[in-house]
Design a protein around this motif. Sequence first.
Motif, PDB file in Angstrom:
ATOM      1  N   GLY A  16       6.665  11.257  10.650  1.00 46.67           N
ATOM      2  CA  GLY A  16       7.293   9.605  10.764  1.00 46.67           C
ATOM      3  C   GLY A  16       6.938   9.097   8.560  1.00 46.67           C
ATOM      4  N   THR A  17       7.960   8.271   8.393  1.00 44.98           N
ATOM      5  CA  THR A  17       7.494   8.023   7.014  1.00 44.98           C
ATOM      6  C   THR A  17       7.347   6.184   7.015  1.00 44.98           C
ATOM      7  N   ARG A  18       6.634   5.730   6.020  1.00 45.30           N
ATOM      8  CA  ARG A  18       6.597   3.953   5.999  1.00 45.30           C
ATOM      9  C   ARG A  18       7.006   3.927   4.118  1.00 45.30           C
ATOM     10  N   LEU A  19       7.194   3.357   4.284  1.00 46.95           N
ATOM     11  CA  LEU A  19       8.112   3.030   2.961  1.00 46.95           C
ATOM     12  C   LEU A  19       6.625   1.382   1.796  1.00 46.95           C
ATOM     13  N   VAL A  20       6.251   1.715   0.552  1.00 43.93           N
ATOM     14  CA  VAL A  20       5.425   1.235   0.033  1.00 43.93           C
ATOM     15  C   VAL A  20       6.225   0.670  -0.810  1.00 43.93           C
ATOM     16  N   LYS A  21       6.419  -0.554  -1.474  1.00 37.08           N
ATOM     17  CA  LYS A  21       7.025  -1.545  -2.113  1.00 37.08           C
ATOM     18  C   LYS A  21       5.579  -1.053  -3.247  1.00 37.08           C
ATOM     19  N   THR A  22       6.299  -1.089  -4.703  1.00 39.06           N
ATOM     20  CA  THR A  22       5.054  -1.226  -5.612  1.00 39.06           C
ATOM     21  C   THR A  22       6.824  -1.647  -6.499  1.00 39.06           C
ATOM     22  N   LYS A  23       6.485  -2.315  -8.204  1.00 41.63           N
ATOM     23  CA  LYS A  23       6.061  -2.877  -9.272  1.00 41.63           C
ATOM     24  C   LYS A  23       7.447  -1.482  -9.592  1.00 41.63           C
ATOM     25  N   GLY A  25       8.243   0.252  -8.174  1.00 40.22           N
ATOM     26  CA  GLY A  25       9.592   1.596  -7.354  1.00 40.22           C
ATOM     27  C   GLY A  25       9.046   1.797  -5.851  1.00 40.22           C
ATOM     28  N   CYS A  26       9.898   2.062  -5.035  1.00 42.86           N
ATOM     29  CA  CYS A  26       9.385   2.463  -3.516  1.00 42.86           C
ATOM     30  C   CYS A  26       8.752   3.573  -3.440  1.00 42.86           C
ATOM     31  N   ILE A  27       8.003   3.849  -3.346  1.00 43.04           N
ATOM     32  CA  ILE A  27       7.259   5.319  -2.685  1.00 43.04           C
ATOM     33  C   ILE A  27       6.823   5.214  -1.138  1.00 43.04           C
ATOM     34  N   GLY A  28       7.386   6.687  -0.559  1.00 42.61           N
ATOM     35  CA  GLY A  28       7.501   7.371   0.542  1.00 42.61           C
ATOM     36  C   GLY A  28       5.998   7.319   0.716  1.00 42.61           C
ATOM     37  N   LEU A  29       6.014   6.882   2.246  1.00 40.59           N
ATOM     38  CA  LEU A  29       4.536   7.742   2.714  1.00 40.59           C
ATOM     39  C   LEU A  29       4.542   8.356   4.117  1.00 40.59           C
ATOM     40  N   PHE A  30       4.575  10.454   3.993  1.00 42.00           N
ATOM     41  CA  PHE A  30       5.113  11.218   5.568  1.00 42.00           C
ATOM     42  C   PHE A  30       3.954  11.267   5.549  1.00 42.00           C
ATOM     43  N   ARG A  31       4.307  11.537   6.887  1.00 39.70           N
ATOM     44  CA  ARG A  31       3.074  11.857   7.393  1.00 39.70           C
ATOM     45  C   ARG A  31       3.501  13.462   8.151  1.00 39.70           C
ATOM     46  N   THR A  32       2.706  14.727   8.291  1.00 41.11           N
ATOM     47  CA  THR A  32       3.044  15.535   8.702  1.00 41.11           C
ATOM     48  C   THR A  32       2.534  16.296   8.910  1.00 41.11           C
ATOM     49  N   GLY A  33       1.198  15.591   9.785  1.00 43.81           N
ATOM     50  CA  GLY A  33       0.119  15.854  10.829  1.00 43.81           C
ATOM     51  C   GLY A  33      -0.701  14.857  10.618  1.00 43.81           C
ATOM     52  N   GLU A  34      -1.561  15.438  12.125  1.00 44.21           N
ATOM     53  CA  GLU A  34      -2.328  13.899  12.443  1.00 44.21           C
ATOM     54  C   GLU A  34      -3.933  12.811  11.490  1.00 44.21           C
ATOM     55  N   ALA A  35      -3.958  14.152  10.350  1.00 40.39           N
ATOM     56  CA  ALA A  35      -4.869  13.433   9.334  1.00 40.39           C
ATOM     57  C   ALA A  35      -4.195  13.998   8.229  1.00 40.39           C
ATOM     58  N   GLU A  36      -2.715  14.384   7.813  1.00 37.34           N
ATOM     59  CA  GLU A  36      -2.057  14.783   6.817  1.00 37.34           C
ATOM     60  C   GLU A  36      -1.052  13.404   6.284  1.00 37.34           C
ATOM     61  N   VAL A  37      -1.220  12.886   5.095  1.00 37.98           N
ATOM     62  CA  VAL A  37       0.345  12.239   4.275  1.00 37.98           C
ATOM     63  C   VAL A  37       0.687  12.856   3.319  1.00 37.98           C
ATOM     64  N   PHE A  38       1.731  12.816   2.175  1.00 36.09           N
ATOM     65  CA  PHE A  38       1.599  12.708   1.361  1.00 36.09           C
ATOM     66  C   PHE A  38       2.501  11.244   1.085  1.00 36.09           C
ATOM     67  N   ALA A  39       2.162  11.090  -0.422  1.00 35.07           N
ATOM     68  CA  ALA A  39       3.400  10.182  -1.354  1.00 35.07           C
ATOM     69  C   ALA A  39       4.013  10.399  -1.908  1.00 35.07           C
ATOM     70  N   ALA A  40       4.752   9.749  -2.152  1.00 33.92           N
ATOM     71  CA  ALA A  40       5.913  10.537  -3.236  1.00 33.92           C
ATOM     72  C   ALA A  40       7.714   9.040  -3.315  1.00 33.92           C
ATOM     73  N   SER A  41       8.034   9.742  -4.183  1.00 31.29           N
ATOM     74  CA  SER A  41       9.121   8.588  -4.930  1.00 31.29           C
ATOM     75  C   SER A  41       9.828   8.125  -3.620  1.00 31.29           C
ATOM     76  N   ASN A  42      11.135   7.524  -3.580  1.00 34.86           N
ATOM     77  CA  ASN A  42      11.502   7.345  -2.016  1.00 34.86           C
ATOM     78  C   ASN A  42      13.195   7.786  -2.676  1.00 34.86           C
ATOM     79  N   THR A  43      13.356   8.142  -3.590  1.00 34.14           N
ATOM     80  CA  THR A  43      14.807   7.970  -4.196  1.00 34.14           C
ATOM     81  C   THR A  43      15.014   9.821  -4.189  1.00 34.14           C
ATOM     82  N   CYS A  44      15.914  10.591  -3.401  1.00 34.19           N
ATOM     83  CA  CYS A  44      16.604  11.658  -3.887  1.00 34.19           C
ATOM     84  C   CYS A  44      17.246  11.660  -5.591  1.00 34.19           C
TER      85      CYS A  44
END
Length: 109
Positions: A16-23, A25-44
């Motif tokens: 799943g995902t969560r959104l982090v708002k910054t000054k 823009g928005c960063i998406g947090l993407f949890r791909t495994g039990e203890a694995e998270v990636f952070a990336a730009s949220n906009t395609c």
Amino acid sequence: MSWIDIGALEDVPLRGTRLVKTKLGCIGLFRTGEAEVFAASNTCPHKGGPLNEGIVHGRRVTCPLHNMVFDLETGAAQGADEGRIETFPVRIEAGRILLDVTALARSAA
């Protein structure tokens, strides 16, 4: 690197995902495994789709607007189309998600 605590690992559902708002823009947090998270730009970059509303599978996310798949490790688009999303260093310590604000400050999220 300068790390900031942005939340508990358990706050992001598995695949799943969560959104982090910054000054910047928005960063998406993407949890791909039990203890694995990636952070990336949220906009395609193609159609402006909100990637946090896409499907997380493996170490990838699929844009909800046009099914373009992005590699969360590199940010590269998969397939015939060109493009990429920006990725940010993230780590997990003691069940907390930490984001590198130094990298974020250098970006145009």
